[in-house]
Motif scaffolding. Sequence first.
Motif, PDB file in Angstrom:
ATOM      1  N   GLU A  84      32.484  40.940  29.782  1.00 22.65           N
ATOM      2  CA  GLU A  84      33.369  39.845  29.352  1.00 22.65           C
ATOM      3  C   GLU A  84      34.744  40.369  28.923  1.00 22.65           C
ATOM      4  O   GLU A  84      35.760  39.715  29.157  1.00 22.65           O
ATOM      5  N   ALA A  85      34.762  41.520  28.279  1.00 25.24           N
ATOM      6  CA  ALA A  85      36.046  42.105  27.878  1.00 25.24           C
ATOM      7  C   ALA A  85      36.892  42.413  29.109  1.00 25.24           C
ATOM      8  O   ALA A  85      38.110  42.174  29.118  1.00 25.24           O
ATOM      9  N   LEU A  86      36.271  42.935  30.142  1.00 25.56           N
ATOM     10  CA  LEU A  86      36.997  43.203  31.385  1.00 25.56           C
ATOM     11  C   LEU A  86      37.559  41.923  31.990  1.00 25.56           C
ATOM     12  O   LEU A  86      38.663  41.919  32.544  1.00 25.56           O
ATOM     13  N   LEU A 139      42.898  42.860  41.649  1.00 22.25           N
ATOM     14  CA  LEU A 139      41.819  43.646  42.251  1.00 22.25           C
ATOM     15  C   LEU A 139      41.994  45.131  41.962  1.00 22.25           C
ATOM     16  O   LEU A 139      41.044  45.813  41.572  1.00 22.25           O
ATOM     17  N   TRP A 140      43.216  45.634  42.103  1.00 22.57           N
ATOM     18  CA  TRP A 140      43.489  47.048  41.821  1.00 22.57           C
ATOM     19  C   TRP A 140      43.351  47.368  40.339  1.00 22.57           C
ATOM     20  O   TRP A 140      42.767  48.390  39.966  1.00 22.57           O
ATOM     21  N   VAL A 141      43.888  46.501  39.490  1.00 19.81           N
ATOM     22  CA  VAL A 141      43.784  46.731  38.042  1.00 19.81           C
ATOM     23  C   VAL A 141      42.322  46.725  37.608  1.00 19.81           C
ATOM     24  O   VAL A 141      41.884  47.589  36.832  1.00 19.81           O
ATOM     25  N   ALA A 189      40.147  49.733  35.891  1.00 22.79           N
ATOM     26  CA  ALA A 189      39.493  49.528  34.591  1.00 22.79           C
ATOM     27  C   ALA A 189      37.995  49.756  34.692  1.00 22.79           C
ATOM     28  O   ALA A 189      37.387  50.407  33.828  1.00 22.79           O
ATOM     29  N   VAL A 190      37.391  49.261  35.752  1.00 24.20           N
ATOM     30  CA  VAL A 190      35.954  49.423  35.959  1.00 24.20           C
ATOM     31  C   VAL A 190      35.596  50.898  36.150  1.00 24.20           C
ATOM     32  O   VAL A 190      34.593  51.379  35.615  1.00 24.20           O
ATOM     33  N   VAL A 218      34.746  43.039  38.898  1.00 28.55           N
ATOM     34  CA  VAL A 218      35.845  43.098  39.877  1.00 28.55           C
ATOM     35  C   VAL A 218      35.831  41.844  40.744  1.00 28.55           C
ATOM     36  O   VAL A 218      36.866  41.197  40.952  1.00 28.55           O
ATOM     37  N   LEU A 219      34.660  41.466  41.228  1.00 24.25           N
ATOM     38  CA  LEU A 219      34.552  40.294  42.103  1.00 24.25           C
ATOM     39  C   LEU A 219      34.894  39.000  41.373  1.00 24.25           C
ATOM     40  O   LEU A 219      35.606  38.147  41.903  1.00 24.25           O
TER      41      LEU A 219
END
Length: 172
Positions: free
Chosen positions: A32-34, A69-71, A75-76, A110-111
Amino acid sequence: SQMFKRADTYLLAYFIDARAVGYYSVAMTAYEALLSIPRSIAHLLAGEATAQSPAESPYTVSRAARNVLWVMALAVTGIAVVSPWIVPFLYGQDFVRAVPPLLVLLPAAVLVGYSICLQAYFLGLRRPGLTSAFMLVGGAVNLALSVALIPRFGMVGNAVATVVASALTAGF
């Protein structure tokens, strides 16, 4: 949306036990933070997309979605690298059980982040109901897969259900 978001927690408690809910909650907290990253961008993007003409908004939304998507991928990747050490450090050694479902949930972040940004496209087309339909289908698939996978694979099965549903929603 909230029903689908919380139903898997009840399924974990039903099929496994309340401790599994605690471990999974740690994984979901990072997830959720992401998602706060694309949500904040999507709020700005939605206004921009609706202010533009239906011919212009797809370009704005697609550019922003690619950047998100890149960010999110960066992060992931960072969270995937540090989570085996940071989760036990923050929550205690017993919570190392939260790391496998967290690692499985990261692609879903990401998705979902990508999908959140693409929702602004449908706002720009003046068709916001489509995003609700996509989320409804994704939520139903997530719930069905959770029922099927939790008894066999536990928390990781629940995370896999979330990834599959997220991929389906992003595909729509």
